[in-house]
Scaffold this motif. Structure first.
Motif, PDB file in Angstrom:
ATOM      1  N   HIS A 189      56.567 -28.835  17.376  1.00  0.00           N
ATOM      2  CA  HIS A 189      55.494 -27.943  17.802  1.00  0.00           C
ATOM      3  C   HIS A 189      54.622 -27.597  16.606  1.00  0.00           C
ATOM      4  O   HIS A 189      55.120 -27.363  15.506  1.00  0.00           O
ATOM      5  N   GLY A 190      53.314 -27.572  16.814  1.00  0.00           N
ATOM      6  CA  GLY A 190      52.399 -27.284  15.725  1.00  0.00           C
ATOM      7  C   GLY A 190      52.205 -25.792  15.499  1.00  0.00           C
ATOM      8  O   GLY A 190      52.420 -24.977  16.399  1.00  0.00           O
ATOM      9  N   PRO A 192      49.417 -23.100  12.909  1.00  0.00           N
ATOM     10  CA  PRO A 192      48.312 -23.115  11.940  1.00  0.00           C
ATOM     11  C   PRO A 192      48.830 -23.230  10.505  1.00  0.00           C
ATOM     12  O   PRO A 192      49.887 -22.675  10.177  1.00  0.00           O
ATOM     13  N   GLU A 193      48.087 -23.922   9.679  1.00  0.00           N
ATOM     14  CA  GLU A 193      48.485 -24.070   8.280  1.00  0.00           C
ATOM     15  C   GLU A 193      48.632 -22.713   7.593  1.00  0.00           C
ATOM     16  O   GLU A 193      49.496 -22.535   6.733  1.00  0.00           O
ATOM     17  N   GLN A 251      52.444 -31.138  17.545  1.00  0.00           N
ATOM     18  CA  GLN A 251      51.722 -31.068  18.811  1.00  0.00           C
ATOM     19  C   GLN A 251      51.260 -29.641  19.118  1.00  0.00           C
ATOM     20  O   GLN A 251      51.591 -28.692  18.410  1.00  0.00           O
ATOM     21  N   SER A 252      50.492 -29.489  20.195  1.00  0.00           N
ATOM     22  CA  SER A 252      50.124 -28.175  20.753  1.00  0.00           C
ATOM     23  C   SER A 252      49.308 -27.333  19.789  1.00  0.00           C
ATOM     24  O   SER A 252      49.763 -26.300  19.313  1.00  0.00           O
ATOM     25  N   ARG A 253      48.098 -27.744  19.514  1.00  0.00           N
ATOM     26  CA  ARG A 253      47.245 -26.979  18.602  1.00  0.00           C
ATOM     27  C   ARG A 253      46.092 -26.326  19.368  1.00  0.00           C
ATOM     28  O   ARG A 253      45.754 -26.727  20.475  1.00  0.00           O
ATOM     29  N   ASP A 257      40.961 -23.981  14.055  1.00  0.00           N
ATOM     30  CA  ASP A 257      41.706 -23.763  12.814  1.00  0.00           C
ATOM     31  C   ASP A 257      42.409 -25.053  12.422  1.00  0.00           C
ATOM     32  O   ASP A 257      42.795 -25.841  13.288  1.00  0.00           O
ATOM     33  N   TRP A 259      45.556 -27.020  11.791  1.00  0.00           N
ATOM     34  CA  TRP A 259      46.974 -26.918  12.116  1.00  0.00           C
ATOM     35  C   TRP A 259      47.709 -28.016  11.362  1.00  0.00           C
ATOM     36  O   TRP A 259      47.100 -28.902  10.766  1.00  0.00           O
ATOM     37  N   LYS A 261      49.414 -31.259  10.272  1.00  0.00           N
ATOM     38  CA  LYS A 261      49.088 -32.645  10.595  1.00  0.00           C
ATOM     39  C   LYS A 261      50.246 -33.552  10.145  1.00  0.00           C
ATOM     40  O   LYS A 261      51.041 -33.157   9.309  1.00  0.00           O
ATOM     41  N   TYR A 263      48.526 -34.907  13.861  1.00  0.00           N
ATOM     42  CA  TYR A 263      48.577 -34.432  15.233  1.00  0.00           C
ATOM     43  C   TYR A 263      49.238 -35.485  16.120  1.00  0.00           C
ATOM     44  O   TYR A 263      48.932 -36.671  16.037  1.00  0.00           O
TER      45      TYR A 263
END
Length: 344
Positions: A189-190, A192-193, A251-253, A257, A259, A261, A263
């Motif tokens: 699951h992604g 944000p950075e 996934q799921s971004r 923003d 996220w 990587k 993706y």
């Protein structure tokens, strides 16, 4: 003190309808650890923009994967909890971070059974502020507000427990039987950075480029990205996988923003175009199959991969309520009940 266990998973709307999805999404997206903007901005984004259109779209997605018994994540979590309960002596309760199966209700169930010392088990292998951390914080808030005499102990993120890696790896091996793959994609699951940087207690270690992962640091204890890549490496080592045939993605971004990587949806296209015609996908950030695995990966992922030129696609299920996973959780609980020992 009388001991008990609280299992906590993500949660689900009560039905796959916009009417029930909307309040669920509101609670989820208004969590400051999910969308970590100031409250005024979060309110504007969520209630002024997202909730105007997202509930209908999300309800449609939930409808695709909904079971006769209800939400797959809820049903699987209940089955898992019931099976574990049969292998432990102390009381257990199941709560959800979002939705009607609240953490407060679950703590109340334990309290009524005389429990005053609780092992909190966030059902997430990895640490992230939007999953593991928000469960811990919410449980502490409910405990202090409504059950002040209760003592809480939290199971640490267990992604690198050798026992867990064994169970996960053997489950993956079972899922791969009979499938001649060109590549295995570990899709996590992604997030944000900026969540990586916010979770870094040193405030300077994380670079989000891989270079910092090989420098031993306290930051790794709360670095979701590091822990995900570590999981892939541990499974690769256990199963003796060809490093040229595996990779990790996120996934799921949300738009707007950066996220983590690469993706996952981009990877489906890239791998197919590079000639990887037979793809196996696993989702180790989840212990229970849910919307993100059953719809986003098993359904949409297959469509994206085949449209890009892939021919064979297999989504390998999560651990769910498998006997090995149930047995491992029961073992951890029994060890804690007997001597306060935590597995990791």
């Amino acid at each position: 003190m009388a001991k008990g266990v609280l299992l906590v998973n993500l949660g689900s709307p009560d039905s796959p309808t916009p009417k029930d999805v909307k309040p669920y999404l509101d609670e989820f997206l208004m969590d400051e650890r999910v969308i970590d903007a100031p409250k005024w901005l979060r309110t504007l984004l969520v209630r002024g923009i997202i909730l105007r259109t997202r509930p209908k779209k999300s309800a449609s997605a939930y409808a695709k994967i909904w079971w006769d018994e209800g939400s797959p994540l809820i049903v699987i979590s209940e089955r898992f909890s019931d099976k574990v309960q049969k292998q432990v002596k102390i009381p257990m309760a199941l709560g959800m971070r979002y939705g009607s199966m609240s953490i407060k209700k679950a703590l109340g169930e334990l309290s009524k059974k005389g429990v005053d010392e609780v092992l909190l088990v966030p059902l997430y292998p990895h640490y992230a502020m939007s999953s593991y951390e928000t469960v811990v914080v919410k449980t502490m808030e409910e405990q202090q507000a409504h059950f002040p005499k209760m003592k809480l102990t939290t199971l640490p993120a267990f992604y690198k427990s050798p026992e867990y890696i064994k169970v996960l790896s053997e489950s993956i091996a079972d899922g791969l039987k009979g499938f001649e793959y060109d590549h295995i994609l570990f899709s996590y699951h992604g997030i944000p950075e900026r969540h990586i940087r916010k979770s870094d207690p040193t405030k300077f270690h994380c670079k989000i480029d891989g270079s910092c992962c090989y420098i031993n640091s306290v930051a790794h204890h709360t670095c979701y990205r590091h822990q995900c890549y570590d999981t892939t490496e541990l499974v690769k080592s256990y199963l003796k996988l060809d490093e040229n045939k595996i990779s990790s993605s996120f996934q799921s971004r949300l738009a707007g923003d950066p996220w983590l990587k690469p993706y996952t949806d981009y990877e489906f296209e890239r791998l197919a175009k590079e000639g990887k015609k037979r793809l196996a996908v696993i989702t180790p950030a989840f212990v229970s199959d849910c919307l993100e695995t059953l719809e986003e990966i098993a359904m949409e992922g297959k469509e994206q991969f085949t449209e890009a030129g892939g021919t064979d696609y297999k989504h390998i299920p999560c651990l769910n309520d498998s006997d090995a996973w149930v047995g491992l959780m029961a073992k951890w609980i029994n060890e804690w009940e007997a001597s306060d020992v935590l597995p990791v």
